[in-house]
Design a protein around this motif. Structure first.
Motif, PDB file in Angstrom:
ATOM      1  N   GLN A   1       0.839  -1.247   0.015  1.00  0.00           N
ATOM      2  CA  GLN A   1       0.276  -0.002  -0.139  1.00  0.00           C
ATOM      3  C   GLN A   1       0.753   1.203   0.106  1.00  0.00           C
ATOM      4  OE1 GLN A   1      -3.195  -0.139   2.969  1.00  0.00           O
ATOM      5  NE2 GLN A   1      -3.626  -2.237   2.348  1.00  0.00           N
ATOM      6  N   PRO A   2       0.471   2.339  -0.489  1.00  0.00           N
ATOM      7  CA  PRO A   2       0.949   3.485  -0.729  1.00  0.00           C
ATOM      8  C   PRO A   2       1.249   4.340   0.806  1.00  0.00           C
ATOM      9  CG  PRO A   2      -0.997   3.822  -1.664  1.00  0.00           C
ATOM     10  CD  PRO A   2      -0.966   2.630  -1.271  1.00  0.00           C
ATOM     11  N   GLU A   3       2.408   4.955   0.794  1.00  0.00           N
ATOM     12  CA  GLU A   3       2.526   5.750   2.247  1.00  0.00           C
ATOM     13  C   GLU A   3       2.703   6.911   1.558  1.00  0.00           C
ATOM     14  OE1 GLU A   3       2.648   5.773   5.540  1.00  0.00           O
ATOM     15  OE2 GLU A   3       3.339   7.780   5.270  1.00  0.00           O
ATOM     16  N   MET A   4       2.029   8.073   2.475  1.00  0.00           N
ATOM     17  CA  MET A   4       1.881   9.334   1.806  1.00  0.00           C
ATOM     18  C   MET A   4       2.983  10.563   2.530  1.00  0.00           C
ATOM     19  SD  MET A   4      -0.317   8.977  -0.338  1.00  0.00           S
ATOM     20  CE  MET A   4      -1.680   8.045  -0.709  1.00  0.00           C
ATOM     21  N   HIS A   5       3.405  10.137   3.558  1.00  0.00           N
ATOM     22  CA  HIS A   5       4.358  11.030   4.154  1.00  0.00           C
ATOM     23  C   HIS A   5       5.906  10.614   4.330  1.00  0.00           C
ATOM     24  CE1 HIS A   5       0.697  13.180   4.451  1.00  0.00           C
ATOM     25  NE2 HIS A   5       0.008  12.109   5.277  1.00  0.00           N
ATOM     26  N   LEU A   6       5.730   9.294   5.008  1.00  0.00           N
ATOM     27  CA  LEU A   6       7.332   8.659   5.342  1.00  0.00           C
ATOM     28  C   LEU A   6       8.116   8.766   4.134  1.00  0.00           C
ATOM     29  CD1 LEU A   6       6.071   5.985   7.916  1.00  0.00           C
ATOM     30  CD2 LEU A   6       6.734   8.343   8.614  1.00  0.00           C
ATOM     31  N   ALA A   7       9.411   8.839   4.603  1.00  0.00           N
ATOM     32  CA  ALA A   7      10.350   8.421   3.346  1.00  0.00           C
ATOM     33  C   ALA A   7      11.771   8.408   4.027  1.00  0.00           C
ATOM     34  CB  ALA A   7      10.607   9.939   2.612  1.00  0.00           C
ATOM     35  N   GLY A   8      12.891   8.021   3.091  1.00  0.00           N
ATOM     36  CA  GLY A   8      14.111   7.621   3.761  1.00  0.00           C
ATOM     37  C   GLY A   8      15.094   7.192   2.696  1.00  0.00           C
ATOM     38  N   ARG A   9      16.194   6.308   3.127  1.00  0.00           N
ATOM     39  CA  ARG A   9      17.031   6.046   2.025  1.00  0.00           C
ATOM     40  C   ARG A   9      16.497   4.805   1.425  1.00  0.00           C
ATOM     41  NH1 ARG A   9      21.775   3.206   2.079  1.00  0.00           N
ATOM     42  NH2 ARG A   9      22.028   2.449   4.222  1.00  0.00           N
ATOM     43  N   PRO A  10      16.305   5.119  -0.022  1.00  0.00           N
ATOM     44  CA  PRO A  10      15.804   3.862  -0.882  1.00  0.00           C
ATOM     45  C   PRO A  10      16.145   2.702  -0.377  1.00  0.00           C
ATOM     46  CG  PRO A  10      16.627   5.673  -2.257  1.00  0.00           C
ATOM     47  CD  PRO A  10      17.123   6.062  -0.735  1.00  0.00           C
ATOM     48  N   GLY A  11      15.355   1.640  -0.139  1.00  0.00           N
ATOM     49  CA  GLY A  11      15.532   0.367   0.237  1.00  0.00           C
ATOM     50  C   GLY A  11      15.482   0.073   1.825  1.00  0.00           C
ATOM     51  N   VAL A  12      15.569   1.061   2.482  1.00  0.00           N
ATOM     52  CA  VAL A  12      15.571   0.811   4.017  1.00  0.00           C
ATOM     53  C   VAL A  12      14.271   0.619   4.534  1.00  0.00           C
ATOM     54  CG1 VAL A  12      16.341   1.922   6.130  1.00  0.00           C
ATOM     55  CG2 VAL A  12      17.943   2.300   4.249  1.00  0.00           C
ATOM     56  N   VAL A  13      14.196  -0.197   5.596  1.00  0.00           N
ATOM     57  CA  VAL A  13      12.871  -0.443   6.307  1.00  0.00           C
ATOM     58  C   VAL A  13      12.778   0.391   7.500  1.00  0.00           C
ATOM     59  CG1 VAL A  13      11.399  -1.975   7.407  1.00  0.00           C
ATOM     60  CG2 VAL A  13      12.875  -2.849   5.703  1.00  0.00           C
ATOM     61  N   ILE A  14      11.962   1.567   7.374  1.00  0.00           N
ATOM     62  CA  ILE A  14      11.938   2.647   8.217  1.00  0.00           C
ATOM     63  C   ILE A  14      10.750   2.784   9.299  1.00  0.00           C
ATOM     64  CG2 ILE A  14      13.077   4.224   6.610  1.00  0.00           C
ATOM     65  CD1 ILE A  14      10.206   5.166   5.368  1.00  0.00           C
ATOM     66  N   ALA A  15       9.781   1.858   9.151  1.00  0.00           N
ATOM     67  CA  ALA A  15       8.825   1.774  10.244  1.00  0.00           C
ATOM     68  C   ALA A  15       7.869   0.663  10.207  1.00  0.00           C
ATOM     69  CB  ALA A  15       7.646   3.095   9.965  1.00  0.00           C
ATOM     70  N   ARG A  16       7.177   0.426  11.384  1.00  0.00           N
ATOM     71  CA  ARG A  16       6.203  -0.501  11.328  1.00  0.00           C
ATOM     72  C   ARG A  16       4.837  -0.001  12.001  1.00  0.00           C
ATOM     73  NH1 ARG A  16       6.157  -3.281  16.720  1.00  0.00           N
ATOM     74  NH2 ARG A  16       7.899  -2.354  17.749  1.00  0.00           N
ATOM     75  N   ARG A  17       3.822  -0.475  11.376  1.00  0.00           N
ATOM     76  CA  ARG A  17       2.471  -0.305  11.964  1.00  0.00           C
ATOM     77  C   ARG A  17       1.498  -1.495  12.192  1.00  0.00           C
ATOM     78  NH1 ARG A  17      -0.479   3.580   8.236  1.00  0.00           N
ATOM     79  NH2 ARG A  17      -1.251   1.897   7.071  1.00  0.00           N
ATOM     80  N   HIS A  18       1.531  -1.996  12.990  1.00  0.00           N
ATOM     81  CA  HIS A  18       0.367  -3.185  13.459  1.00  0.00           C
ATOM     82  C   HIS A  18       1.342  -4.398  12.667  1.00  0.00           C
ATOM     83  CE1 HIS A  18      -2.590  -1.018  15.245  1.00  0.00           C
ATOM     84  NE2 HIS A  18      -2.769  -0.505  14.161  1.00  0.00           N
ATOM     85  N   GLY A  19       0.935  -5.030  11.842  1.00  0.00           N
ATOM     86  CA  GLY A  19       1.847  -6.151  11.216  1.00  0.00           C
ATOM     87  C   GLY A  19       2.500  -5.705   9.982  1.00  0.00           C
ATOM     88  N   ALA A  20       2.473  -4.605   9.581  1.00  0.00           N
ATOM     89  CA  ALA A  20       3.002  -4.011   8.133  1.00  0.00           C
ATOM     90  C   ALA A  20       4.365  -3.317   8.705  1.00  0.00           C
ATOM     91  CB  ALA A  20       2.020  -3.108   7.396  1.00  0.00           C
ATOM     92  N   VAL A  21       5.373  -3.493   7.496  1.00  0.00           N
ATOM     93  CA  VAL A  21       6.301  -2.757   7.440  1.00  0.00           C
ATOM     94  C   VAL A  21       6.424  -1.556   6.562  1.00  0.00           C
ATOM     95  CG1 VAL A  21       7.653  -4.183   8.750  1.00  0.00           C
ATOM     96  CG2 VAL A  21       7.805  -4.395   6.259  1.00  0.00           C
ATOM     97  N   CYS A  22       7.238  -0.529   6.728  1.00  0.00           N
ATOM     98  CA  CYS A  22       7.364   0.648   5.647  1.00  0.00           C
ATOM     99  C   CYS A  22       8.745   0.578   5.044  1.00  0.00           C
ATOM    100  CB  CYS A  22       6.832   1.875   6.363  1.00  0.00           C
ATOM    101  SG  CYS A  22       6.871   3.226   5.120  1.00  0.00           S
ATOM    102  N   ARG A  23       8.635   0.739   3.703  1.00  0.00           N
ATOM    103  CA  ARG A  23      10.013   0.545   3.281  1.00  0.00           C
ATOM    104  C   ARG A  23      10.134   1.900   2.144  1.00  0.00           C
ATOM    105  NH1 ARG A  23      12.799  -4.669   0.613  1.00  0.00           N
ATOM    106  NH2 ARG A  23      15.046  -4.022   0.752  1.00  0.00           N
ATOM    107  N   ALA A  24      11.306   2.449   2.492  1.00  0.00           N
ATOM    108  CA  ALA A  24      11.490   3.769   1.634  1.00  0.00           C
ATOM    109  C   ALA A  24      11.848   3.205  -0.029  1.00  0.00           C
ATOM    110  CB  ALA A  24      12.653   4.414   2.114  1.00  0.00           C
TER     111      ALA A  24
END
Ligand code: THG
Length: 582
Positions: A216-239
């Motif tokens: 799913q798309p993330e609208m605000h977070l960003a980081g170095r491309p390819g790095v996992v930057i956050a988690r929310r419940h069961g999901a992880v966010c990757r830049a």
């Protein structure tokens, strides 16, 4: 007509065609594609006028297609062919796609075209496009093909050939591999969508190999491309190069518990511990002042709450409709918050693809003790069913935009009104999961709606039910469709009507009085403990059928024979035909 459905598995499209064609008066039977010799035997036993293949991965042998009319449902427009049709269409970002009914011959997907349907593409997972656009198109195209047969007409064209399309080979992992430094978020989403729910995109995370699903798309977070930057419940966010994406599900490719998916955080284990967590449920906040008159919707996530006037809408869009213990606890909390709002009606919306399918079998499989995890899960769902049943502040509507099975169906019956989108399929039974007895107060809720006799026959029948049949049995109150927007308008209208009814207070009082009377006849706690006694045997007893069936389900182990409730032509199941309303 006598129609034999020949399928790799009895998947959602096969089930939908099964209920639609049965409704049209055709004689149906199902055979799983296990071996050519077994298929020939099925044809000899059933003597079909037509063999229909809505989901088939192997070639139909010449001995069959030379003697019988065999029609294939192909998830691509006329001229297209190959095993990865929808995958390619998503990856290439085409704006229209289609479904074709074509005749089997020696050369795969090259036979005569009998009918087709076309649809606009949508940015969504492959599995979601398959469940909505492809399925609706397939129902139309199969009906059109059957009309041609009935009218003595031949195919539309002698060969599946169109200049702008052609055979597309199997889509390989290398062709949808993500290049995290170069791909933008839209490309990453397209790649993962093209492989959801099978086979997933192979990738490395924290130096381990996984297949990725549920992006799913993330609208605000960003980081170095390819790095996992956050988690929310069961999901992880990757830049990504230009933002970030959420990844909800991972399937480990190596390690002891490989080859079945589960929530990403669960699959990563300790590796996810250090990630910053944003675990607020979107519906945690109360609406800001002044918003109560209009709509407020919080940012994305599985659980979402909106409110219009006196109606609250609680959405719970869990991957594959699986309601695990953690999801269920969050949903109970969200429901409790919805109940504290000064509204009159709560619509339980489920997700767009599934309303709910009950226990989270994948999480249970991944647990240290699957028996304990099953026990916790069923108890939590029972608690939620009881919360809904004992709601004395609001009228509740279960609004089934998507299909439901097993515990998910009975959870819906806990609501005061049950509405379904016309195209959904219900599986109101548990036994296909290793003879599971089931809970969710089904032994109270099902006879309450359909009577004791039909309740027993529905549970034993083990077959899917269309929305039309569900309504005529009294299992649901009504259905509307065909599309999601029309269904939602129908839900809105019913909710607004209930909320504005001058007799609302009286209706609430009647509901509470009826519950009190039922409690006098037999307490809810009694139904629950009797069901759970059986479930305890399923989880902890000598017969391991449930554990075996669950294992086969999560690992997608192919069947060794066609279950008899599907293979009508193989006898015994004939005694248990439709629980018809007549
Ligand atoms: N004619 C006949 N039988 C058929 C079709 C047909 N059986 C079903 C088939 N159409 C549906 N379409 C395809 C097209 C290609 C492939 C499978 C089904 C295919 N399969 C790969 C293989 O067999 O090696 C494996 C693909 C995979 O792993 O998913 O290429 O028109 N008689």
């Amino acid at each position: 007509m006598r129609i034999l459905l020949l399928v790799h598995s009895f998947n959602s499209l096969s089930q939908r065609l099964y209920v639609e064609l049965a409704r049209d008066g055709h004689e149906l039977s199902v055979e799983l594609d296990i071996h050519d010799r077994v298929t020939s035997e099925a044809v000899q036993l059933f003597r079909p006028d037509l063999i229909l293949a809505p989901f088939l991965k192997r070639a139909i042998p010449a001995a069959l297609w030379q003697r019988h009319l065999c029609l294939i449902v192909h998830p691509g427009p006329p001229g297209d062919g190959g095993p990865s049709a929808l995958d390619w269409a998503i990856l290439r970002g085409v704006d229209r796609w289609g479904v074709t009914v074509l005749q089997a011959q020696a050369e795969l997907d090259a036979g005569a075209v009998w009918a087709s349907a076309s649809f606009a593409m949508r940015t969504a997972r492959k599995s979601s496009l398959y469940r909505h656009e492809v399925t609706e198109g397939a129902v139309r195209a199969v009906r059109a093909a059957l009309e041609r047969i009935a009218g003595g007409l031949g195919p539309l064209s002698a060969r599946n050939q169109e200049p702008q399309h052609g055979w597309q080979p199997l889509l390989r992992q290398a062709q949808r591999a993500i290049d995290w430094t170069h791909d933008d978020s839209a490309t990453v989403l397209r790649k993962i969508h093209s492989a959801d729910g099978f086979p997933g995109v192979e990738d490395r995370l924290f130096d381990r190999c996984f297949r990725l699903f549920d992006a799913q798309p993330e609208m605000h977070l960003a980081g170095r491309p390819g790095v996992v930057i956050a988690r929310r419940h069961g999901a992880v966010c990757r830049a990504t190069r230009d933002g970030a994406v959420w990844i909800g599900q991972l399937q480990p490719v190596d390690g002891p518990q490989r080859n079945f998916k589960r929530p990403a955080v669960l699959a990563l284990g300790a590796l996810a511990d250090a990630l910053p967590a944003t675990d607020d449920d979107p519906s945690d906040g109360e609406p800001a002042d002044g918003h109560a008159a209009g709509a407020y919707a919080s940012r994305g996530g599985e659980i979402r709450y909106e409110e219009y006037g006196a109606v609250g809408y609680l959405h719970f869009d869990f991957y594959n409709g699986a309601l695990g213990t953690v999801q269920c606890e969050r949903l109970r909390a969200a429901y409790a918050r919805a109940r504290r709002r000064p509204t009159r009606v709560i619509a339980l919306m489920g997700g767009s693809d599934f309303w709910c399918n009950g226990m989270h079998l994948h999480c249970i499989e991944a647990a240290d003790s699957p028996a304990d995890a099953s026990w916790d899960n069923i108890n939590c769902i029972d608690d939620l069913a009881r919360d809904i049943l004992l709601t004395d502040t609001h009228l509740t509507i279960a609004a089934l935009q998507g299909s439901a099975a097993a515990g998910g169906v009975f959870l819906a019956l806990a609501a005061d009104r049950v509405l379904a989108r016309s195209g959904i399929v219900l599986n109101p039974h548990y036994r296909n999961m290793g003879n599971l007895y089931g809970s969710e107060y089904w032994s109270y809720l099902l006879p309450r709606r359909v009577g004791a006799v039909r309740a027993q026959s529905l549970m034993a029948r083990r077959l899917p039910l269309g929305a039309v049949e569900a309504r005529s049995l009294g299992l649901i109150d009504d259905h509307a469709g065909p599309d999601a927007a029309t269904f939602r308008a129908h839900v809105d209208a019913l909710a607004a009507e209930l909320a504005a009814d001058g007799r609302f207070t009286q209706t609430m009082a009647d509901k509470c009085a009826e519950r009190a009377r039922d409690e006098q006849v037999r307490p809810l706690a009694d139904y629950r403990s009797a069901e759970l006694e059986q479930m305890r045997m399923n989880f902890y007893g000598f017969d391991p059928s449930y554990h075996i069936a669950r294992h086969r389900f999560v690992y997608r182990t192919p069947h060794a024979w066609t279950p008899l409730h599907l293979a009508q032509h193989r006898g015994t199941a004939r005694v248990r035909r439709e629980p018809t309303s007549a």
